[in-house]
Design an enzyme around this catalytic site. Structure first.
Site, mmCIF file in Angstrom:
data_model
loop_
_atom_site.group_PDB
_atom_site.id
_atom_site.type_symbol
_atom_site.label_atom_id
_atom_site.label_comp_id
_atom_site.label_asym_id
_atom_site.label_seq_id
_atom_site.Cartn_x
_atom_site.Cartn_y
_atom_site.Cartn_z
ATOM 1 N N ARG A 245 0.517 -13.392 -1.907
ATOM 2 C CA ARG A 245 1.402 -12.238 -2.013
ATOM 3 C C ARG A 245 1.815 -12.092 -3.469
ATOM 4 N NH1 ARG A 245 -0.261 -10.903 2.155
ATOM 5 N NH2 ARG A 245 0.835 -10.468 4.101
ATOM 6 N N GLU A 274 2.891 -2.809 -4.614
ATOM 7 C CA GLU A 274 1.559 -2.345 -4.197
ATOM 8 C C GLU A 274 1.719 -0.905 -3.726
ATOM 9 O OE1 GLU A 274 -0.174 -5.085 -1.396
ATOM 10 O OE2 GLU A 274 -0.214 -6.691 -2.867
ATOM 11 N N HIS A 293 -5.545 -5.344 -2.828
ATOM 12 C CA HIS A 293 -5.203 -6.057 -1.578
ATOM 13 C C HIS A 293 -6.284 -5.831 -0.503
ATOM 14 C CE1 HIS A 293 -1.573 -7.721 0.870
ATOM 15 N NE2 HIS A 293 -2.718 -8.122 1.392
#
Ligand code: NDP
Ligand code: DGY
Length: 328
Positions: A245, A274, A293
């Site tokens: 993360r 993000e 991601h």
């Protein structure tokens, strides 16, 4: 006469792969409403959609906090997230209300490990820079030191968090000729023997590794773990990879470490926020490779994840076993 089955209201915060949607739409007891988009549900729509729901299907960008749980009200008995990470959910609030949680461990381990290895190789061997040079005319000739990077053969790799994904990454890296595999975490792992993993204090891992791979979960303890002090202990030739993360990393400190030559390069599949703004300083650096991601992004993995999400949800609604229930 048979008693009519109670209809359960389900809110799904995103258009899901068909494998999951098929299972949900074939469940006669469910009245399913979907935020029918590939983009995240706006907060106000989430708060509206979840009202009186018995089941909620959510994704990583949906922050499931007390406000959402209050908006849902007392009917809510199960939350099923299409992720193995659960840092987007306020578990203390969820627990207080006796709500069960389903998640998607294991089914995405291979895909995520594969992507992490791809990112490591791309970063260490400077693939994005090389591709760019071919396109922009920077490729003038074969030159002895041009676009040189770092190889895995004979190296020491440090894995922070040798869990399901960390182990799968280590298993894939060992055949490249890695000499030592170090790992850190809260507890030593019996499965580390499969990769000859040495459980070491974090400082040892940071200072001795040629490649550091972060694959731990985001917790209050790991938040900001990779900061100035961390990067200052790394070898100048070391490569840093994060597929856990974004918040595990202090990005200002990472920028400083990369731009000052304190460390060689970084590859990130996850960032804060993000998406990472296109004018973010990290994106100006040649020695930083940023992916959006996509750790678990294979068609088959996302299909299997969505089916598991649906089965978890139905198990929770029917007060039966959920295939992957989070215990917390
Ligand atoms: P696991 O629970 O199997 O592994 C998590 C690991 O984190 C454990 O080994 C745990 O070690 C370690 N950990 C926890 N606290 C610490 C700490 N303080 N210091 C060091 N290590 C710690 O989960 P998975 O392997 O399945 O997934 C890991 C994470 O990967 C997810 O939580 C998610 O955030 C991320 N992920 C990212 C994806 C992507 O697309 N990039 C895809 C899938 C997951 P211990 O048991 O000793 O505490
Ligand atoms: C997860 O599952 O936690 C990932 O980040 C997305 O697959």
């Amino acid at each position: 006469m048979q008693a009519a089955k109670k209809i359960m209201k389900v809110f799904v915060t995103r258009r899901l792969p068909q494998e999951g949607m098929k299972i949900l739409s074939a469940a006669p007891e469910c009245e399913v409403s979907v935020w029918d988009s590939d983009e995240p549900v706006p907060r106000e729509e989430l708060l509206k959609g979840v009202q009186k729901a018995h089941g909620l299907v959510c994704l990583l960008p949906d922050k499931i906090d007390a406000e959402v749980l209050d908006a849902a009200g007392p009917n809510l008995k199960v939350i099923s997230t299409m992720s193995v990470g659960f840092d987007h959910m306020a578990l203390d609030e969820i627990k207080k209300r006796g709500i069960r949680v389903g998640y998607t461990p294991d089914v995405l381990t291979d895909a995520t490990a594969e992507l992490t290895v791809a990112l490591l190789l791309a970063t260490a061997r400077r693939l994005p820079e090389g591709v760019e040079e071919v396109k922009n005319g920077g490729w003038s000739s074969w030159k002895p030191l041009w676009l040189c990077g770092y190889g895995l053969s004979g190296s020491t790799v440090g894995v922070i968090g040798l869990g399901r994904i960390g182990l799968a990454i280590a298993q894939r890296l060992m055949p490249f000729g890695v000499k030592r595999l170090l790992y850190s975490g809260r507890t030593a792992k019996p499965h580390a023997a499969e990769v000859k993993g040495e459980f070491v204090p974090m400082d040892t891992l940071v200072s001795q590794s040629d490649f550091i791979v972060v694959s731990c979960s985001l917790t209050p303890e790991t938040q900001g773990l990779c900061d100035k002090a961390f990067f200052s202990k790394m070898k100048k030739t070391a490569v840093f990879i994060n597929s856990s993360r974004g918040a595990v990393v202090n990005q200002e400190d990472l920028f400083e470490a990369l731009s000052s030559g304190q460390i060689a390069a970084a590859g990130l599949d996850v960032t804060t926020p993000e998406p990472l703004p296109t004018n973010h300083p990290l994106l100006t650096l040649k020695n930083c490779v940023v992916l959006p991601h996509i750790g678990s992004a294979t068609y088959s993995t996302r299909g299997v994840m969505s089916a598991l999400v649906a089965r978890n949800l139905l198990g929770g609604l029917q007060d039966t076993e959920m295939p992957s229930e989070l215990t917390f």
